[in-house]
Motif scaffolding. Structure first.
Motif, short mmCIF file in Angstrom:
data_model
loop_
_atom_site.label_atom_id
_atom_site.label_comp_id
_atom_site.label_asym_id
_atom_site.label_seq_id
_atom_site.Cartn_x
_atom_site.Cartn_y
_atom_site.Cartn_z
N THR A 13 14.84 3.99 -0.07
CA THR A 13 15.51 3.39 -1.23
C THR A 13 14.52 2.83 -2.25
O THR A 13 14.93 2.25 -3.24
CB THR A 13 16.44 2.25 -0.78
OG1 THR A 13 15.64 1.24 -0.16
CG2 THR A 13 17.52 2.76 0.17
N SER A 59 6.96 6.28 -1.71
CA SER A 59 7.33 5.11 -0.94
C SER A 59 7.56 5.51 0.52
O SER A 59 7.87 6.67 0.81
CB SER A 59 8.60 4.46 -1.49
OG SER A 59 8.96 3.31 -0.75
N THR A 60 7.40 4.54 1.39
CA THR A 60 7.78 4.75 2.80
C THR A 60 9.22 4.33 3.03
O THR A 60 9.76 4.53 4.11
CB THR A 60 6.85 3.95 3.74
OG1 THR A 60 6.89 2.58 3.37
CG2 THR A 60 5.42 4.46 3.65
N SER A 61 9.84 3.77 1.99
CA SER A 61 11.25 3.34 2.05
C SER A 61 12.13 4.36 1.33
O SER A 61 11.87 4.69 0.17
CB SER A 61 11.40 1.98 1.37
OG SER A 61 12.76 1.68 1.12
N TYR A 76 3.34 9.09 1.91
CA TYR A 76 4.59 8.58 1.33
C TYR A 76 5.60 9.72 1.29
O TYR A 76 5.49 10.62 0.46
CB TYR A 76 4.32 8.03 -0.07
CG TYR A 76 3.35 6.86 -0.04
CD1 TYR A 76 3.81 5.58 0.19
CD2 TYR A 76 1.98 7.05 -0.19
CE1 TYR A 76 2.93 4.50 0.25
CE2 TYR A 76 1.10 5.98 -0.13
CZ TYR A 76 1.58 4.72 0.09
OH TYR A 76 0.71 3.66 0.15
N ALA A 129 12.77 0.26 -1.82
CA ALA A 129 12.90 -1.20 -1.77
C ALA A 129 11.55 -1.87 -1.52
O ALA A 129 11.37 -3.06 -1.80
CB ALA A 129 13.89 -1.60 -0.69
N SER A 130 10.58 -1.11 -0.97
CA SER A 130 9.26 -1.68 -0.66
C SER A 130 8.24 -0.55 -0.55
O SER A 130 8.60 0.63 -0.56
CB SER A 130 9.32 -2.45 0.67
OG SER A 130 9.70 -1.58 1.71
N ASN A 131 6.98 -0.95 -0.41
CA ASN A 131 5.89 0.02 -0.21
C ASN A 131 5.87 1.13 -1.26
O ASN A 131 5.82 2.31 -0.92
CB ASN A 131 5.93 0.61 1.19
CG ASN A 131 5.80 -0.44 2.26
OD1 ASN A 131 5.06 -1.40 2.09
ND2 ASN A 131 6.51 -0.27 3.35
N TYR A 165 8.81 9.74 0.51
CA TYR A 165 9.85 9.67 -0.51
C TYR A 165 9.19 9.61 -1.88
O TYR A 165 8.30 8.80 -2.13
CB TYR A 165 10.75 8.44 -0.29
CG TYR A 165 11.35 8.45 1.10
CD1 TYR A 165 12.42 9.29 1.40
CD2 TYR A 165 10.81 7.66 2.11
CE1 TYR A 165 12.94 9.34 2.68
CE2 TYR A 165 11.33 7.70 3.39
CZ TYR A 165 12.39 8.54 3.67
OH TYR A 165 12.90 8.58 4.94
#
Length: 145
Positions: free
Chosen positions: A73, A69-71, A117, A75-77, A119
């Motif tokens: 948390t 993910s790029t988030s 990404y 939460a998105s992507n 994360y």
């Protein structure tokens, strides 16, 4: 377990050993585990050591997914970077055999379609009548880097 040796670094432990009975993100010490690998491309192996897998109802299926993910948390992507498909053969792809306890190696990179990404986490998808899988997962960077 397995014929290839992987260096273990506790910082890259994505999941410690506990039974997963419902779809969820992996945890270490009962806390969600997300690892920040930075902005560069990472080529690695997710080493999955399965110690128990329930296929007794003949419809259990499991997907162990390396997600990026790029988030920070998630939460998105969210992008699925690699998927390990386990379970009873009848609940999986035609021609698949029943999964057993043992070591599985899942090769992945955190870069897909020109997006990096930073994360990473492991997510388990469970299906079937009585799903239960116990495993640990740790990341091992590609030695050729």
């Amino acid at each position: 377990m397995g014929s290839k040796f992987y260096n273990f670094d506790a910082e890259f432990l994505f999941k410690d050993s506990y039974a997963v009975t419902a779809s969820a993100a992996a945890q270490v010490a009962s806390a969600a585990k997300i690892i920040d690998v930075g902005a560069a491309r990472v080529d690695a192996t997710m080493v999955v050591d399965v110690s128990a897998i329930d296929i007794s109802s003949s419809d259990e299926a499991y997907k162990i997914v390396v997600q990026g993910s790029t988030s920070p948390t998630f939460a998105s992507n969210i992008e699925n970077l690699a998927v390990l498909d386990l379970g009873k053969s009848a609940a999986r792809l035609a021609g698949a055999k029943d999964s057993v306890a043992g070591r599985y190696e899942l090769f992945f990179t955190n870069q897909q379609a020109d997006v990096t990404y930073p994360y990473l986490r492991v997510y388990t998808v469970c299906a079937g009548t009585t799903p239960s899988i116990t495993y640990t997962a740790f990341g091992a960077p590609d030695a050729s880097i």
